[in-house]
Design an enzyme around this catalytic site. Structure first.
Site, PDB file in Angstrom:
ATOM      1  N   CYS A   3     -21.073 -52.212  37.378  1.00  0.00           N
ATOM      2  CA  CYS A   3     -20.312 -52.879  38.442  1.00  0.00           C
ATOM      3  C   CYS A   3     -21.077 -54.019  39.114  1.00  0.00           C
ATOM      4  O   CYS A   3     -20.538 -55.103  39.338  1.00  0.00           O
ATOM      5  CB  CYS A   3     -19.878 -51.868  39.491  1.00  0.00           C
ATOM      6  N   HIS A  36     -19.442 -53.401  46.590  1.00  0.00           N
ATOM      7  CA  HIS A  36     -20.855 -53.751  46.472  1.00  0.00           C
ATOM      8  C   HIS A  36     -21.048 -55.185  46.996  1.00  0.00           C
ATOM      9  O   HIS A  36     -20.233 -56.071  46.713  1.00  0.00           O
ATOM     10  CB  HIS A  36     -21.310 -53.734  45.006  1.00  0.00           C
TER      11      HIS A  36
HETATM   12  C1  11C Z   1     -23.849 -47.495  41.145  1.00  0.00           C
HETATM   13  N1  11C Z   1     -23.777 -49.265  39.509  1.00  0.00           N
HETATM   14  O1  11C Z   1     -23.381 -48.253  42.000  1.00  0.00           O
HETATM   15  C2  11C Z   1     -23.842 -47.845  39.704  1.00  0.00           C
HETATM   16  C3  11C Z   1     -22.708 -47.099  39.075  1.00  0.00           C
HETATM   17  O2  11C Z   1     -23.864 -47.989  34.628  1.00  0.00           O
HETATM   18  O3  11C Z   1     -21.758 -47.874  35.054  1.00  0.00           O
HETATM   19  C4  11C Z   1     -22.336 -47.516  37.693  1.00  0.00           C
HETATM   20  C5  11C Z   1     -23.255 -47.000  36.647  1.00  0.00           C
HETATM   21  C6  11C Z   1     -22.940 -47.655  35.350  1.00  0.00           C
HETATM   22  O4  11C Z   1     -24.337 -46.400  41.416  1.00  0.00           O
END
Ligand code: 11C
Ligand code: A2P
Length: 343
Positions: free
Chosen positions: A128, A248
């Site tokens: 993400c 995010h």
């Molecule tokens: C998080 N980006 O925010 C991570 C979740 O490799 O798809 C996604 C983990 C991934 O914790």
């Protein structure tokens, strides 16, 4: 053309958004299956005002499936994605398991849609925090070239699944009642120590690799180079968990190769696919996660030219990690494949 669709991890944080996206975007569905662990098999799940029974994700469950969206963790994808592909399904995998495999396209349709044509049954949906960043950087890179990226993230707990959302809520309630705050999930369920996220920020997402960067940081570094076809691009990341439910945020410093002004960067981003420019400091206008939750675009604001380096620019990039960061991008991949006769 209508397709037989499966969602693996249908009960999870991303799986739930996947259902919403398929409905909202009117994806052409002939039949849909909801797959999860044996714990959920036999339970009811609602989709488009109809009730369906959840099935256990097994190799046989993929017989007759045209497209399977996976979001049930890396080990489930490792085991079942090849089984689904073997049975003729195109897998769109939201886990990190296959992303860096040279035979597996890693795709953000606004950036490298052309890579879809090279698939061998499995397409990887990027992390993400990587997706939202490359959506903002690709148009700048195309116009002015890009030599360096330094990113610090402010990542929401939903990136770590439903249990992390519950933990933030419980910890907030415990604090409200003056109780001791209990931590069991973050920063990484499998790691030795756990820290509270309510009233805190945690500079660790996922576990550490041997070089001192976390896996989340290495994903941003490696995936960005692969998606943008830029192995030489210099990328550094510091990934931080903050007590936000969804959305995010990223502070991104970039260096471009050709001369550009702040106005040039504004113009490029104003016309960029998937991007909404939200940058008017006279009105205190800039993106914030609480306002982008549930929204599709990648929002960019706080654009500044660096004061010491004329080729340096600072951006603030915010997007819903469960949507463009996961479910929406996965469905957009399937839509692009349908349009390009790859499904
Ligand atoms: C998080 N980006 O925010 C991570 C979740 O490799 O798809 C996604 C983990 C991934 O914790
Ligand atoms: P279940 O609800 O049956 O445990 P989240 O990322 O929000 O925690 O969600 C994880 C998703 O992955 C859930 O839908 C979960 O289903 C699913 N899942 C977990 N383990 C397995 C497994 N072994 N096989 C299939 N699905 C799984």
């Amino acid at each position: 053309k209508e397709l037989v669709v499966a969602i693996v991890g249908a009960t999870g944080a991303v799986g739930s958004q996947m259902k919403e996206q398929l409905i909202k975007r009117k994806f052409p569905i002939k039949h849909i299956k909801f797959l999860a662990s044996a714990r959920s098999a036999g339970k009811e799940i609602e989709f488009n005002n109809q009730k369906y029974i959840i099935e256990e994700a097994t190799p046989e469950a993929f017989e007759g499936v045209d497209v399977a969206f996976f979001s049930a963790g890396g080990s489930v994808s490792a085991k079942l994605a090849p089984e689904a592909a073997k049975r003729g399904a195109v897998v769109i995998d939201n886990t990190s398991h296959f992303r860096m495999h040279p035979e597996v396209p890693l795709v953000v349709p606004e950036v490298n849609r052309e890579d879809l044509a090279k698939h061998n049954g499995i397409i990887a949906n990027p992390n993400c925090s990587t997706i939202q960043m490359v959506v903002a950087l690709q148009p700048i890179s195309e116009k002015f070239g890009l030599s360096k990226v330094v990113v610090s993230t402010y990542q929401a707990v939903s990136g770590s699944g439903i249990s992390a959302i519950e933990e933030l809520r419980e910890q907030s309630a415990q604090w409200e009642k003056g109780k001791d705050v209990e931590a069991n999930i973050l920063p990484a369920k499998s790691d030795k120590k756990h820290y509270p996220i309510a009233r805190n920020v945690i500079p660790q997402i996922d576990v550490f690799t041997d070089n001192g960067f976390t896996y989340e940081e290495m994903k941003m570094i490696n995936e960005t180079k692969k998606i943008m076809h830029s192995p030489e691009l210099s990328v550094a990341a510091t990934c931080v968990r903050v007590p936000v439910v969804s959305g995010h945020s990223e502070s991104v410093y970039i260096e471009v190769e050709q001369d550009a002004t702040k106005q040039d960067i504004f113009e490029v981003l104003r016309n960029a696919p998937g991007v909404v420019l939200q940058d008017d400091i006279t009105q205190q206008e800039y993106p914030m996660p609480i306002y982008v939750e549930g929204e599709d675009p990648v929002y960019v604001g706080r654009i500044r030219q660096d004061l010491d380096n004329k080729k340096g620019f600072h951006l603030w990039v915010v997007s819903d990690n469960l949507l463009k960061g996961a479910a929406l991008n996965s469905v957009q991949i399937a839509e692009a494949m349908l349009e390009d006769n790859l499904l």
